[in-house]
Design an enzyme around this catalytic site. Structure first.
Site, PDB file in Angstrom:
ATOM      1  N   GLY A  14       0.821  -1.208   0.000  1.00 29.86           N
ATOM      2  CA  GLY A  14       0.000   0.000   0.000  1.00 29.86           C
ATOM      3  C   GLY A  14       0.855   1.257   0.000  1.00 29.86           C
ATOM      4  O   GLY A  14       0.443   2.308   0.462  1.00 29.86           O
ATOM      5  N   ALA A  17       4.415   2.425  -4.790  1.00 24.62           N
ATOM      6  CA  ALA A  17       4.424   1.486  -5.920  1.00 24.62           C
ATOM      7  C   ALA A  17       3.058   0.834  -6.094  1.00 24.62           C
ATOM      8  O   ALA A  17       2.535   0.732  -7.210  1.00 24.62           O
ATOM      9  CB  ALA A  17       5.498   0.420  -5.701  1.00 24.62           C
ATOM     10  N   SER A  41      -1.306  -3.441   4.584  1.00 23.73           N
ATOM     11  CA  SER A  41      -1.427  -3.632   6.022  1.00 23.73           C
ATOM     12  C   SER A  41      -1.196  -2.306   6.728  1.00 23.73           C
ATOM     13  O   SER A  41      -0.093  -1.754   6.659  1.00 23.73           O
ATOM     14  CB  SER A  41      -0.393  -4.655   6.485  1.00 23.73           C
ATOM     15  OG  SER A  41      -0.306  -4.600   7.886  1.00 23.73           O
ATOM     16  N   VAL A  49       9.255   7.844   2.133  1.00 27.33           N
ATOM     17  CA  VAL A  49      10.069   8.881   1.514  1.00 27.33           C
ATOM     18  C   VAL A  49       9.834   8.761  -0.006  1.00 27.33           C
ATOM     19  O   VAL A  49       8.962   8.029  -0.429  1.00 27.33           O
ATOM     20  CB  VAL A  49      11.566   8.741   1.870  1.00 27.33           C
ATOM     21  CG1 VAL A  49      11.848   9.264   3.251  1.00 27.33           C
ATOM     22  CG2 VAL A  49      12.026   7.304   1.727  1.00 27.33           C
ATOM     23  N   ALA A  52      10.901  13.384  -4.638  1.00 22.31           N
ATOM     24  CA  ALA A  52      11.350  14.133  -5.806  1.00 22.31           C
ATOM     25  C   ALA A  52      11.178  13.262  -7.049  1.00 22.31           C
ATOM     26  O   ALA A  52      11.465  12.069  -7.013  1.00 22.31           O
ATOM     27  CB  ALA A  52      12.819  14.518  -5.652  1.00 22.31           C
ATOM     28  N   LYS A  80       9.756  21.306  -9.783  1.00 18.96           N
ATOM     29  CA  LYS A  80      11.190  20.988  -9.772  1.00 18.96           C
ATOM     30  C   LYS A  80      11.751  21.199 -11.176  1.00 18.96           C
ATOM     31  O   LYS A  80      11.268  20.583 -12.134  1.00 18.96           O
ATOM     32  CB  LYS A  80      11.372  19.526  -9.331  1.00 18.96           C
ATOM     33  CG  LYS A  80      12.803  19.031  -9.429  1.00 18.96           C
ATOM     34  CD  LYS A  80      12.929  17.583  -8.968  1.00 18.96           C
ATOM     35  CE  LYS A  80      14.335  17.057  -9.228  1.00 18.96           C
ATOM     36  NZ  LYS A  80      14.454  15.617  -8.966  1.00 18.96           N
ATOM     37  N   GLU A 340      19.328  10.784  -8.228  1.00 21.92           N
ATOM     38  CA  GLU A 340      18.709  11.402  -9.409  1.00 21.92           C
ATOM     39  C   GLU A 340      17.195  11.154  -9.419  1.00 21.92           C
ATOM     40  O   GLU A 340      16.552  11.224 -10.468  1.00 21.92           O
ATOM     41  CB  GLU A 340      19.368  10.891 -10.697  1.00 21.92           C
ATOM     42  CG  GLU A 340      20.762  11.495 -10.948  1.00 21.92           C
ATOM     43  CD  GLU A 340      20.726  12.952 -11.457  1.00 21.92           C
ATOM     44  OE1 GLU A 340      19.633  13.455 -11.758  1.00 21.92           O
ATOM     45  OE2 GLU A 340      21.807  13.569 -11.535  1.00 21.92           O
TER      46      GLU A 340
END
Ligand SMILES: Cc1cc2nc3c(=O)[nH]c(=O)nc-3n(C[C@H](O)[C@H](O)[C@H](O)COP(=O)(O)OP(=O)(O)OC[C@H]3O[C@@H](n4cnc5c(N)ncnc54)[C@H](O)[C@@H]3O)c2cc1C
Length: 496
Positions: A14, A17, A41, A49, A52, A80, A340
């Site tokens: 969850g 991805a 879960s 995290v 960017a 950005k 990157e």
């Protein structure tokens, strides 16, 4: 391979991805062809995290038909225009890796060859994104290609948790069923060894035809159930830990990410609307956790709003991103450190490639092999580009940097570096993620100075080239002045 038709898809996880996969598959597959169930879960956290991105994220937004203003509002996002690298080439030096091309090509020869020939001004003066970033200005690019403001290319910074929540709403609104439960076992088919179902702590059993493993580093299905293995790249990229800490905003958000090299790693700074994301990525063989935390907290430009959160990882990838009836995405598939900002992009590549090879009548061997080939290629290209930042440096001030400068690198990267060192050439093949601008920015930025430039750059008289370059710089500087401030652009979008 054959097996059953793929009707029921089960997504495990969850985090970013899983919700990206859910939203893309719910949007891109014909309605009514089967079910998509996501099992997450709430008792097990996400990495949380990953804030960017890079410009191809805009293609994902289009594919999902997202409204950019809504995304910006819901995820506290900022724009950005590239990444500023400080102390990477040597202590005290900085350069900018911009999104969008430098200057303009002349007579079919790439701009940077003229710059290499004349060395007129700073390279970043010829980049609209770099100049706008340093001026704190932003607006979406205009469509008219004659206008310099059409040459802006951009990506987003966003709050990873809010982004996953936003995509959750998109995916569930398009028919994805979300279940909350801890997966405690995976049942394999005795004959084929394919995953038949996952078992939840409360006794529920969820069966499926195709499983998307987005369970994070552990790889609940791809590794724990199928033992796919892991290709370890830490001899090239030895960073293995990170500490992440949010801090208060210290002023209007700048439209770029900052990466500042440290004794054995680097510190990121990602400005959002409501806070700043900071983190220290480091190599535990050279720096201990306390030193890393002290360094991170010392470099904050405003008070922290939480304690630093530790994360551990190993750079590398699964040799097969698609194994039997399991496709791994996100951290379950592999990880290249976030220098990157490429991980979310690799998830996007994974799920959109899956969509374009999606099984029509059962899982097909050739389609699986093609998927694995493409994902290997994409991961390796990202790997090489990131290694470049460590290998090509003039820093020799710590053991870490001395070791990085001396390490052997993949042949694919040494070839690129040698090609550039000779006459500044960057040859890009179709489908490459990093453009000529990216390679030029980082190779020159890191101190790799070519011996020569493209012979064809001598076809134009030097005085004419110099005049044209002057005009480009002036046009860019004027273009930047015509842009609103980044903050006012976001405020207007959010108000709207
Ligand atoms: C230090 C660091 C910085 C990063 N910065 C960037 C960046 O700037 N840009 C970028 O593009 N990417 C970045 N990334 C990568 C990015 O964070 C990840 O690609 C992204 O968050 C995807 O994570 P994930 O969804 O694969 O895994 P996770 O976020 O780990 O999610 C795993 C999910 O699986 C679930 N799960 C696990 N076990 C079970 C179980 N037994 N039962 C049920 N559910 C289970 C968990 O609950 C969770 O929901 C960074 C990564 C790190 C480590």
């Amino acid at each position: 391979m054959g097996h059953n038709q793929v009707r029921d898809i089960v997504i495990v996880g969850g985090g970013t991805a899983a919700w990206m996969a859910a939203a893309v598959l719910a949007t891109g597959l014909p309605q009514g062809r089967g079910t998509i169930t996501l099992v997450e879960s709430s008792a097990i956290g996400t990495v949380g995290v990953g804030e960017a991105t890079i410009p191809p994220i805009l293609q994902l937004n289009r594919l999902l038909q997202l409204d950019e203003g809504e995304l910006i509002r819901r995820t506290q996002a900022t724009y950005k225009l590239g990444i500023e690298f400080r102390d990477w080439r040597e202590l005290g030096a900085s350069y900018f890796h911009p999104f969008g091309a430098y200057g303009a090509d002349l007579g079919g020869v790439h701009f940077h060859h003229y710059w290499l020939k004349t060395q007129q001004g700073a390279l970043s003066d010829y980049s609209l994104p770099a100049a706008a970033a340093y001026a704190g200005r932003f607006a979406a690019p205009v469509e008219d290609p004659r206008n310099v403001l059409s040459r802006l290319s951009y990506a987003l910074h966003f709050d990873a948790t809010l982004y996953a929540a936003y995509l959750r709403d998109v995916a569930t609104g398009r028919g994805v069923t979300a279940l909350d439960g801890r997966i405690v076992d995976v049942a394999l088919d005795g004959e084929s060894g394919w995953v038949r179902s996952i078992l939840l702590e409360d006794g529920r059993e969820i069966a499926g035809d195709l499983f998307i493993d987005c369970s994070g580093f552990r790889g609940l299905l791809i590794e724990e159930a199928l033992n796919t293995g892991y290709e370890n790249w830490s001899h090239w990229l030895p960073m293995d830990r990170a500490l992440a800490v949010p801090s208060q905003c210290s002023g209007p958000p700048v439209p770029f990410t900052r990466s500042t090299a440290q004794d054995a790693g680097w510190i990121w700074r990602i400005p959002l609307q409501h806070r700043t994301g900071n983190g220290h990525v480091y190599c535990s063989s050279f720096v201990d956790d306390q030193q890393a935390a002290d360094r991170l907290l010392d470099q904050l430009d405003a008070p922290a709003i939480a304690d630093p959160r530790p994360l551990r990882f190993q750079t590398g990838r699964r040799p097969k991103a698609w194994n039997r009836n399991v496709v791994a995405l996100g951290l379950a598939c592999g990880f290249v450190e976030p220098l990157e900002s490429t991980s979310i992009h690799l998830i996007q590549q994974g799920v959109t490639t899956l969509l374009s090879l999606f099984p029509r009548d059962g899982i097909n061997k050739a389609e699986v092999a093609e998927y694995n080939r493409l994902m290997q290629r994409d991961f390796e290209r990202v790997r090489d580009f990131v290694i470049l930042h460590y290998k090509q440096t003039l820093r020799r001030d710590t053991d870490f940097w001395r070791e990085m400068a001396a390490m052997p690198v993949p042949d694919s990267l040494s070839h690129r570096m040698e090609l550039f060192a000779a006459n500044g050439r960057v040859m890009i093949e179709p489908g490459e993620l990093f453009t000529e601008t990216s390679w030029v920015a980082v190779m020159l930025g890191q101190g790799l100075t070519p011996n020569g430039y493209d012979l064809q750059a001598d076809l134009l008289p030097e005085a004419e080239v110099r005049e044209k370059l002057d005009r480009m710089r002036t046009t860019i500087a004027r273009g930047v002045q015509a842009l609103p401030t980044h903050k006012s652009y976001i405020d207007r979008l959010c108000a709207g």
